[in-house]
Each structure stands twice: as C-alpha cells, then as structure tokens.
Design a protein around this motif. Structure first.
Motif, PDB file in Angstrom:
ATOM      1  N   ASP A 126       0.953  -1.176  -0.016  1.00  0.00           N
ATOM      2  CA  ASP A 126       0.136  -0.342  -0.487  1.00  0.00           C
ATOM      3  C   ASP A 126       1.214   1.698   0.393  1.00  0.00           C
ATOM      4  OD1 ASP A 126      -2.172   2.188  -0.073  1.00  0.00           O
ATOM      5  OD2 ASP A 126      -2.208   1.147   2.447  1.00  0.00           O
ATOM      6  N   MET A 127       1.269   1.551  -1.034  1.00  0.00           N
ATOM      7  CA  MET A 127       2.246   2.676  -1.261  1.00  0.00           C
ATOM      8  C   MET A 127       1.801   2.993  -2.702  1.00  0.00           C
ATOM      9  SD  MET A 127       5.716   0.821  -3.006  1.00  0.00           S
ATOM     10  CE  MET A 127       5.875  -0.415  -1.604  1.00  0.00           C
ATOM     11  N   THR A 128       2.578   4.657  -2.443  1.00  0.00           N
ATOM     12  CA  THR A 128       2.365   5.675  -3.595  1.00  0.00           C
ATOM     13  C   THR A 128       3.538   6.575  -3.339  1.00  0.00           C
ATOM     14  OG1 THR A 128      -0.035   6.551  -2.794  1.00  0.00           O
ATOM     15  CG2 THR A 128       0.919   7.510  -3.745  1.00  0.00           C
ATOM     16  N   THR A 196       3.222   9.000   6.341  1.00  0.00           N
ATOM     17  CA  THR A 196       4.854   8.942   6.523  1.00  0.00           C
ATOM     18  C   THR A 196       5.151   9.267   5.239  1.00  0.00           C
ATOM     19  OG1 THR A 196       4.440   7.411   8.362  1.00  0.00           O
ATOM     20  CG2 THR A 196       6.944   7.614   6.368  1.00  0.00           C
ATOM     21  N   VAL A 197       6.658  10.405   4.760  1.00  0.00           N
ATOM     22  CA  VAL A 197       6.577  10.696   3.510  1.00  0.00           C
ATOM     23  C   VAL A 197       8.586   9.842   3.686  1.00  0.00           C
ATOM     24  CG1 VAL A 197       7.513  11.933   1.902  1.00  0.00           C
ATOM     25  CG2 VAL A 197       5.127  12.053   3.020  1.00  0.00           C
ATOM     26  N   THR A 198       8.581   8.726   2.534  1.00  0.00           N
ATOM     27  CA  THR A 198      10.044   9.024   2.637  1.00  0.00           C
ATOM     28  C   THR A 198      10.934   9.275   1.642  1.00  0.00           C
ATOM     29  OG1 THR A 198       9.365   6.261   3.211  1.00  0.00           O
ATOM     30  CG2 THR A 198      11.819   6.565   1.741  1.00  0.00           C
ATOM     31  N   ILE A 199      11.704  10.636   1.587  1.00  0.00           N
ATOM     32  CA  ILE A 199      12.268  11.041   0.266  1.00  0.00           C
ATOM     33  C   ILE A 199      13.605   9.930  -0.029  1.00  0.00           C
ATOM     34  CG2 ILE A 199      14.165  13.307   0.542  1.00  0.00           C
ATOM     35  CD1 ILE A 199      12.691  14.397   2.485  1.00  0.00           C
ATOM     36  N   VAL A 200      13.224  10.052  -1.173  1.00  0.00           N
ATOM     37  CA  VAL A 200      14.006   8.982  -1.836  1.00  0.00           C
ATOM     38  C   VAL A 200      15.303   9.867  -2.907  1.00  0.00           C
ATOM     39  CG1 VAL A 200      14.980   7.342  -3.999  1.00  0.00           C
ATOM     40  CG2 VAL A 200      12.514   7.361  -2.373  1.00  0.00           C
ATOM     41  N   HIS A 201      16.912   9.477  -2.804  1.00  0.00           N
ATOM     42  CA  HIS A 201      17.895  10.682  -3.242  1.00  0.00           C
ATOM     43  C   HIS A 201      18.884   9.518  -3.182  1.00  0.00           C
ATOM     44  CE1 HIS A 201      19.883  11.521   1.002  1.00  0.00           C
ATOM     45  NE2 HIS A 201      18.084  11.439   1.330  1.00  0.00           N
ATOM     46  N   LYS A 202      20.032   9.900  -4.037  1.00  0.00           N
ATOM     47  CA  LYS A 202      21.082   9.705  -4.040  1.00  0.00           C
ATOM     48  C   LYS A 202      22.156  10.596  -3.094  1.00  0.00           C
ATOM     49  CE  LYS A 202      24.000   6.385  -4.846  1.00  0.00           C
ATOM     50  NZ  LYS A 202      24.457   5.174  -4.114  1.00  0.00           N
ATOM     51  N   PRO A 245       8.466  -4.493   1.570  1.00  0.00           N
ATOM     52  CA  PRO A 245       6.971  -3.122   1.369  1.00  0.00           C
ATOM     53  C   PRO A 245       5.726  -2.695   1.317  1.00  0.00           C
ATOM     54  CG  PRO A 245       6.942  -5.120  -0.409  1.00  0.00           C
ATOM     55  CD  PRO A 245       7.719  -6.129   1.222  1.00  0.00           C
ATOM     56  N   GLU A 246       5.991  -3.837   2.844  1.00  0.00           N
ATOM     57  CA  GLU A 246       5.141  -4.046   4.263  1.00  0.00           C
ATOM     58  C   GLU A 246       5.041  -1.486   4.145  1.00  0.00           C
ATOM     59  OE1 GLU A 246       4.631  -7.454   3.702  1.00  0.00           O
ATOM     60  OE2 GLU A 246       6.570  -6.164   3.932  1.00  0.00           O
ATOM     61  N   LYS A 247       6.569  -1.481   4.374  1.00  0.00           N
ATOM     62  CA  LYS A 247       6.879  -0.470   5.782  1.00  0.00           C
ATOM     63  C   LYS A 247       6.999   1.040   5.018  1.00  0.00           C
ATOM     64  CE  LYS A 247      10.005  -4.119   8.195  1.00  0.00           C
ATOM     65  NZ  LYS A 247      11.463  -4.354   9.226  1.00  0.00           N
ATOM     66  N   LEU A 248       6.943   0.653   4.110  1.00  0.00           N
ATOM     67  CA  LEU A 248       6.474   2.247   3.161  1.00  0.00           C
ATOM     68  C   LEU A 248       5.168   2.463   2.508  1.00  0.00           C
ATOM     69  CD1 LEU A 248       9.753   0.760   0.082  1.00  0.00           C
ATOM     70  CD2 LEU A 248       9.717   2.373   2.068  1.00  0.00           C
ATOM     71  N   SER A 249       5.020   3.929   2.629  1.00  0.00           N
ATOM     72  CA  SER A 249       3.680   4.693   2.641  1.00  0.00           C
ATOM     73  C   SER A 249       4.314   5.107   1.289  1.00  0.00           C
ATOM     74  CB  SER A 249       3.759   5.083   3.659  1.00  0.00           C
ATOM     75  OG  SER A 249       1.697   5.627   3.700  1.00  0.00           O
ATOM     76  N   VAL A 250       4.133   6.546   1.571  1.00  0.00           N
ATOM     77  CA  VAL A 250       4.798   7.553   0.617  1.00  0.00           C
ATOM     78  C   VAL A 250       5.994   8.273  -0.680  1.00  0.00           C
ATOM     79  CG1 VAL A 250       4.154   9.967  -0.037  1.00  0.00           C
ATOM     80  CG2 VAL A 250       1.830   9.051   0.965  1.00  0.00           C
ATOM     81  N   LEU A 251       6.399   7.770  -0.919  1.00  0.00           N
ATOM     82  CA  LEU A 251       8.004   7.769  -1.624  1.00  0.00           C
ATOM     83  C   LEU A 251       8.235   8.829  -2.665  1.00  0.00           C
ATOM     84  CD1 LEU A 251       8.369   3.792  -2.707  1.00  0.00           C
ATOM     85  CD2 LEU A 251       8.879   4.962  -0.511  1.00  0.00           C
ATOM     86  N   CYS A 252       8.772   9.954  -2.224  1.00  0.00           N
ATOM     87  CA  CYS A 252       9.009  11.677  -3.227  1.00  0.00           C
ATOM     88  C   CYS A 252      10.489  11.106  -4.161  1.00  0.00           C
ATOM     89  CB  CYS A 252       8.711  12.488  -2.094  1.00  0.00           C
ATOM     90  SG  CYS A 252       9.174  14.494  -2.708  1.00  0.00           S
ATOM     91  N   CYS A 253      10.094  11.001  -4.808  1.00  0.00           N
ATOM     92  CA  CYS A 253      11.308  10.373  -5.837  1.00  0.00           C
ATOM     93  C   CYS A 253      11.493  11.972  -6.848  1.00  0.00           C
ATOM     94  CB  CYS A 253      10.919   9.878  -6.420  1.00  0.00           C
ATOM     95  SG  CYS A 253      10.077   8.277  -5.569  1.00  0.00           S
ATOM     96  N   PRO A 254      12.804  12.302  -7.268  1.00  0.00           N
ATOM     97  CA  PRO A 254      13.296  12.885  -8.396  1.00  0.00           C
ATOM     98  C   PRO A 254      12.498  12.352  -9.645  1.00  0.00           C
ATOM     99  CG  PRO A 254      14.748  12.670  -6.915  1.00  0.00           C
ATOM    100  CD  PRO A 254      13.640  12.212  -6.493  1.00  0.00           C
ATOM    101  N   ASN A 255      12.608  12.723 -10.647  1.00  0.00           N
ATOM    102  CA  ASN A 255      12.003  12.243 -11.736  1.00  0.00           C
ATOM    103  C   ASN A 255      12.019  10.682 -11.994  1.00  0.00           C
ATOM    104  OD1 ASN A 255      10.138  11.759 -14.317  1.00  0.00           O
ATOM    105  ND2 ASN A 255      10.790  14.166 -15.044  1.00  0.00           N
ATOM    106  N   LEU A 256      13.364  10.409 -12.301  1.00  0.00           N
ATOM    107  CA  LEU A 256      14.422   9.057 -12.753  1.00  0.00           C
ATOM    108  C   LEU A 256      14.308   8.148 -11.820  1.00  0.00           C
ATOM    109  CD1 LEU A 256      15.783   7.714 -15.084  1.00  0.00           C
ATOM    110  CD2 LEU A 256      18.031   8.833 -13.711  1.00  0.00           C
ATOM    111  N   TYR A 257      13.879   8.187 -10.613  1.00  0.00           N
ATOM    112  CA  TYR A 257      13.979   8.210  -9.828  1.00  0.00           C
ATOM    113  C   TYR A 257      12.800   7.486  -9.518  1.00  0.00           C
ATOM    114  CZ  TYR A 257      18.561   9.762  -8.168  1.00  0.00           C
ATOM    115  OH  TYR A 257      19.597  10.225  -8.097  1.00  0.00           O
ATOM    116  N   GLY A 258      11.714   8.426  -9.488  1.00  0.00           N
ATOM    117  CA  GLY A 258      10.150   7.683  -9.215  1.00  0.00           C
ATOM    118  C   GLY A 258       9.921   6.798 -10.733  1.00  0.00           C
TER     119      GLY A 258
END
Length: 364
Positions: A126-128, A196-202, A245-258
């Motif tokens: 259940d993630m977005t 919960t929002v997870t910021i995805v980056h490198k 995957p159960e531990k992830l909710s909303v993932l905020c990503c730059p274009n390529l990663y998303g």
C-alpha cells in the motif's frame, strides 16, 4: 491539495480530453470511458477525442499536434492518456508526447499508487510513488561528441528548489489525505502507520543535485508536523521495496528514480496492467495507466489488453478532482472483479478486455 481551481471547474461539469495514443491505448481508454459514463455521483461529462503518439508522428511528422494542447488548455479540465510507443533507438524529429504534455500543461507531479487487493494472494502493498514530473534528466538536454577516445555522450540533470518544493508539498498532502480516507472508511487493510513520507535520493554521491532535492523537501516538512519524514538512498530503497514493501507508504522521488521505482513496485502486485497514475498540476489533471503500448498484443482479436490500470487511472483522476465517493465505488468494483478472478491473461485469467470491463461494470 493544491487543486482548488480545478475542483471548482469540475463541479460545473467534466470535459475530458481522450488521447488514446498508441497500441493498446486505443483499447483500454474506451474501457475507462465506459466506467466513467456508468459511475454515479459525478457531474455531466463530455469526452473529446484528441491525437498524439508515435503512430501519429509516423503519419504526420508530429507527435503532439498543437491543436491537442490548445484544446486541452481551452476546452478541457482533465484528460486521459492511453499509451505511447517510445522507440529505444533515436528517431529524427520524434520526442515523447507524454513528456511534452506534462511540460505544456505544467503537470508537475506523477502520482502512482501501488496497492494489493485484500483477499488475494501475495504480500500487503500500500504505497504511493510521488514522482517529480518536469525536470531531472528528462529535460532532454543531451550532447554527443567525437574525442580521441571515441564518442562521448553527456546529459544535463536539472533539479530546482521550486520543483522539489512543489513535489514535496504534494507528497505530504497525499500522506495526510490517505490517512483521512483510511479513517473515514474504517479500513484495516493496508498501511496502518502514521502519515509517512520517504524522501528518495542519492545525495551521498550526487550531493549537489540530489542534495538540493533532499533539502528542499525537508524544508517543506516543517509545515507538516503530523507527517513522519524518512529518507532512503535510492539503491537501498529498491532493496527495501522487494524485501519489506509493507514498511513503505508515500515515496517522494525525483523524476528518474520515480519512473524506475514505480515500475518495480508494479511487480509486487502482479502486473503493470493493474497500476494507475495521474499527472497533476494546480489547474489540470491527466490520468495515465503506467503500462506501455504493448504492440505485441495490440492487434489481437478479441483484445486481451488489461483495462484495469486505465479504469483505476480514471478513478484516481476523479479522486484528485474531489469526487472521492465515485472514485471509491470504481476502486471497489475493480477489486471485486480481481477477487473473483475476472481478469485478463497477464494475471492468469482467460477474459478479454471487454469481458473484464463488463465484470467491473456489473460490480459497479
């Protein structure tokens, strides 16, 4: 969410540009239209067929006709896009119409929910994925040159504070809205933690570009004290995506990663043919199933293209426009069809596109 103007316009009626595009887009978009025509609780709706796509480019030399953009801007308050063929080799003069549309309509967020269906086999997901839609490497500024060591190609990557701030705000608003929906519906399936929002980056490697993305989203977080903020390096996020995957909710990503993460997430729920998305701006929205044009099955009769992603994209479009109850009815009807095994061959079923659509309509 920041769509007040769109929601006010939608109350007076829905004017939806229908861009079938390529391949199975011509098959799944009519299925979505049938469901929109049948669902109760939305205002009078008109559908306007429009052109775009690689096949249109092959016929006319233009992938995105100016008339399509003009019609969307002047006559429509929403759109649905079916699918687009994207040749892996360079084709002189061709550029993706969906990327161009996102820029032309300032659709800065691509929102892709990836959810499993309660009562079916498999893990709970259940993630977005909230993907920044206008920049990163997708600004398409590339060069190639000959050097003594051979050809060298370069691509410019753009990350701006403005774009990162907008996508950050959208992510936090989605996390809060999802929590409110769970509360209203009394749902016990899916994400049960706090917003919960997870910021995805490198940013450990790309400290300037991804560093700016991370810092900009973090700055937005200060205005949302009720939302938990987490971070994941993109490669470790992919590991977690498949391990937990159960531990992830909303993932905020730059274009390529998303783009990459959302297609990976689709594997968790069975098929790209299940996963919807919307391209969202402050005054316009466009539904778009995540799958491609599937030319290998586009001409099969009767069609076996999975219409569920397109139907769910239509529901997601309604949800963002403020029609949450009609959207919920469509989601529930689709889930009912899946639980009963009324699915196309990509999900192990034997039904055609039309038969799956009929099953959804019956449940609706």
């Amino acid at each position: 969410m920041a769509m007040g103007a769109l929601r006010e316009s939608a109350k007076k009626g829905l004017r939806i540009g229908m861009i079938a595009g390529d391949g199975i887009g011509r098959i799944v978009l009519p299925a979505a239209q049938r469901v929109l025509e049948a669902v109760p609780g939305i205002p009078a709706t008109s559908f306007i067929p429009l052109d775009a796509g690689f096949e249109h480019f092959q016929k006319t030399g233009v992938a995105l006709p100016p008339k399509t953009v003009e019609t969307l801007k002047n006559e429509c308050n929403a759109a649905m896009f079916g699918a687009v063929s994207s040749p892996s080799n360079r084709v002189e003069g061709y550029s993706s119409p969906i990327v161009a549309l996102r820029k032309a309509m300032d659709l800065y967020a691509n929102v892709r929910p990836v959810k499993s269906v309660e009562g079916t086999e498999g893990r709970m997901v259940d993630m977005t994925i909230v993907r920044e839609n206008t920049e990163c490497l997708y600004i398409k500024q590339e060069t190639i040159e000959d050097t003594p060591q051979g050809k060298v190609a370069r691509a410019t990557r753009q990350i701006s504070e403005r774009a990162s701030t907008r996508i950050g705000k959208m992510s936090f608003e989605i996390a809060l809205a999802a929590a409110e929906v769970r509360k209203q519906r009394g749902s016990t399936y899916g994400w049960q933690g706090p917003p919960t929002v997870t910021i995805v980056h490198k940013s450990n490697v790309l400290s300037t570009t991804d560093g700016l993305f991370r810092e900009s989203v973090r700055a937005v977080a200060k205005a949302y004290p009720n939302v938990v903020v987490e971070e994941q390096i993109v490669d470790s996020l992919v590991y977690k995506l498949f391990r937990d995957p159960e531990k992830l909710s909303v993932l905020c990503c730059p274009n390529l990663y998303g783009d990459i993460v959302s297609d990976g997430g689709a594997a968790l729920v069975g098929s790209l043919g299940l996963v919807p998305s919307v391209n969202v701006g402050d005054s316009f929205i466009m539904g778009e199933p995540v799958h491609g044009s599937a030319p290998d099955i586009a001409d099969i009769v009767p069609s076996i293209a999975n219409p569920i992603a397109a139907i769910r994209s239509a529901a997601l479009m309604l949800e963002f426009m403020g029609f949450t109850e009609p959207a919920a009815k469509i989601y529930d009807a689709v889930d009912d069809a899946i639980r009963k095994g009324n699915v196309t061959p990509d999900l192990g079923g034997k039904l055609s596109t039309d038969e799956v659509t009929e099953a959804v309509l019956r449940a609706l």
